[in-house]
Motif scaffolding. Structure first.
Motif, PDB file in Angstrom:
ATOM      1  N   GLN A   4      -1.440   7.668 -31.536  1.00  0.00           N
ATOM      2  CA  GLN A   4      -0.153   7.214 -32.061  1.00  0.00           C
ATOM      3  C   GLN A   4       0.751   6.918 -30.881  1.00  0.00           C
ATOM      4  OE1 GLN A   4       1.433  10.486 -34.304  1.00  0.00           O
ATOM      5  NE2 GLN A   4      -0.038  10.263 -35.969  1.00  0.00           N
ATOM      6  N   THR A   5       1.632   5.954 -31.036  1.00  0.00           N
ATOM      7  CA  THR A   5       2.647   5.684 -30.013  1.00  0.00           C
ATOM      8  C   THR A   5       4.020   5.683 -30.687  1.00  0.00           C
ATOM      9  OG1 THR A   5       2.446   3.289 -30.283  1.00  0.00           O
ATOM     10  CG2 THR A   5       1.109   4.305 -28.555  1.00  0.00           C
ATOM     11  N   GLU A   6       5.019   6.023 -29.892  1.00  0.00           N
ATOM     12  CA  GLU A   6       6.388   6.068 -30.408  1.00  0.00           C
ATOM     13  C   GLU A   6       7.346   5.844 -29.257  1.00  0.00           C
ATOM     14  OE1 GLU A   6       9.450   9.384 -32.342  1.00  0.00           O
ATOM     15  OE2 GLU A   6       7.375   9.913 -31.979  1.00  0.00           O
ATOM     16  N   GLN A   7       8.378   5.054 -29.485  1.00  0.00           N
ATOM     17  CA  GLN A   7       9.438   4.917 -28.499  1.00  0.00           C
ATOM     18  C   GLN A   7      10.563   5.867 -28.881  1.00  0.00           C
ATOM     19  OE1 GLN A   7      10.810   0.999 -27.608  1.00  0.00           O
ATOM     20  NE2 GLN A   7      12.017   1.723 -25.884  1.00  0.00           N
ATOM     21  N   GLN A  19      -0.239  14.857 -25.818  1.00  0.00           N
ATOM     22  CA  GLN A  19       0.687  13.730 -25.745  1.00  0.00           C
ATOM     23  C   GLN A  19       1.208  13.551 -24.341  1.00  0.00           C
ATOM     24  OE1 GLN A  19       3.746  14.398 -28.664  1.00  0.00           O
ATOM     25  NE2 GLN A  19       4.979  15.658 -27.312  1.00  0.00           N
TER      26      GLN A  19
END
Length: 104
Positions: free
Chosen positions: A13-16, A90
């Motif tokens: 998963q990626t998140e800014q 992460q």
């Protein structure tokens, strides 16, 4: 996108984040990290599963490489066990440093 690792699946998963940093997460439902071994999990050539060897696969470099890549991008690596089993790995990196690395 899922990565098949051993007998469990890691879901990236990626998140800014609001501060502009970027988080890249891998979550799985495997055995997790032993509570008393988290401090050594990122040492090169360390294997969390004592039954693992070169003959059964892996060199013990994965987490140390991820930690070094995150540091090169102004970030760090965080490891934790997930509620209900499995683990969370992460990397939190500076978006600005990721952007400049991509432009090279």
């Amino acid at each position: 996108m899922h990565s098949r690792l051993s007998n469990w699946t890691a879901c990236p998963q990626t998140e800014q984040l609001p501060d502009g940093n970027v988080v890249i997460r891998f979550l799985d439902r495997g055995p997790g990290f032993p509570e008393d071994m988290q401090a050594v999990a990122v040492n090169p050539f360390w294997r969390g599963d004592p039954s693992r060897s070169r003959a059964t696969g892996g060199t013990g470099l994965g987490l140390s490489v991820v930690r070094d890549i995150a540091a090169a991008h102004g970030g760090h690596l965080e490891l934790a066990n997930r509620s209900g089993g499995g683990r969370l790995s992460q990397s939190i990196c500076s978006e600005n440093r990721l952007y400049h690395a991509k432009q090279r």
